[in-house]
Scaffold this motif. Sequence first.
Motif, PDB file in Angstrom:
ATOM      1  N   ASN A 181       0.868  15.259   6.951  1.00  0.00           N
ATOM      2  CA  ASN A 181       2.156  15.005   7.614  1.00  0.00           C
ATOM      3  C   ASN A 181       3.342  15.218   6.680  1.00  0.00           C
ATOM      4  N   ASN A 182       3.098  15.597   5.438  1.00  0.00           N
ATOM      5  CA  ASN A 182       4.150  15.769   4.433  1.00  0.00           C
ATOM      6  C   ASN A 182       5.029  14.534   4.289  1.00  0.00           C
ATOM      7  N   GLU A 208       0.840  -1.191   0.000  1.00  0.00           N
ATOM      8  CA  GLU A 208       0.000   0.000   0.000  1.00  0.00           C
ATOM      9  C   GLU A 208       0.876   1.242   0.000  1.00  0.00           C
ATOM     10  N   PHE A 209       0.601   2.160  -0.909  1.00  0.00           N
ATOM     11  CA  PHE A 209       1.236   3.474  -0.941  1.00  0.00           C
ATOM     12  C   PHE A 209       0.223   4.462  -0.379  1.00  0.00           C
ATOM     13  N   ILE A 210       0.604   5.160   0.670  1.00  0.00           N
ATOM     14  CA  ILE A 210      -0.339   6.028   1.361  1.00  0.00           C
ATOM     15  C   ILE A 210       0.214   7.453   1.420  1.00  0.00           C
ATOM     16  N   PRO A 211      -0.227   8.353   0.528  1.00  0.00           N
ATOM     17  CA  PRO A 211       0.185   9.750   0.638  1.00  0.00           C
ATOM     18  C   PRO A 211      -0.493  10.392   1.852  1.00  0.00           C
TER      19      PRO A 211
END
Length: 167
Positions: free
Chosen positions: A23-24, A16-19
């Motif tokens: 929180n930058n 999973e890629f979570i932008p």
Amino acid sequence: PSYTLVVSDNGGSGVEFIPQTTNNRTKLLSYNRSGSAYNTFDFDASDIHFNISGSEKMRVDSSGNLLVGKTASDFAVAGAELRSNGQCVFTADGDNSLDLNRLTNDGAIAIFRKDNSVIGSLGSNTTGGQPLLDIAGAAGNSNIRFLTTSTERMRIDSSGNVLFGTT
């Protein structure tokens, strides 16, 4: 999928890629949704590099050495190396190569072993309000030697005798 980009096996284990714009940062997870647990994440490459703002800060090289602040195992380049053979190499330019700090109370700061038996230590001891550096040998056999090349120049034996020019 719970996040913007998920690669999984029908909703179970996956990447999973979570932008996280608040929180930058961006998270990369290896997660099992059906088991609610993190999975092991394996990286497989000849070298693995870690960059910050496009500049390499750390790498694991093909020999399994962890290099921090350098791109090759080299005594002439500042940085830290944790080598796969157990050696730690710290090289600094214009500052301490190794800084050891013990907080709160006196005692050992570094312990030295030979074949897993303690042969000595460096530590702190405060006597009369004055901090002291303790150099201690193993119990029952404390000898401290000062050498030039292989010639002994001075020794303090386990009885506290100072011997000069012995071999």
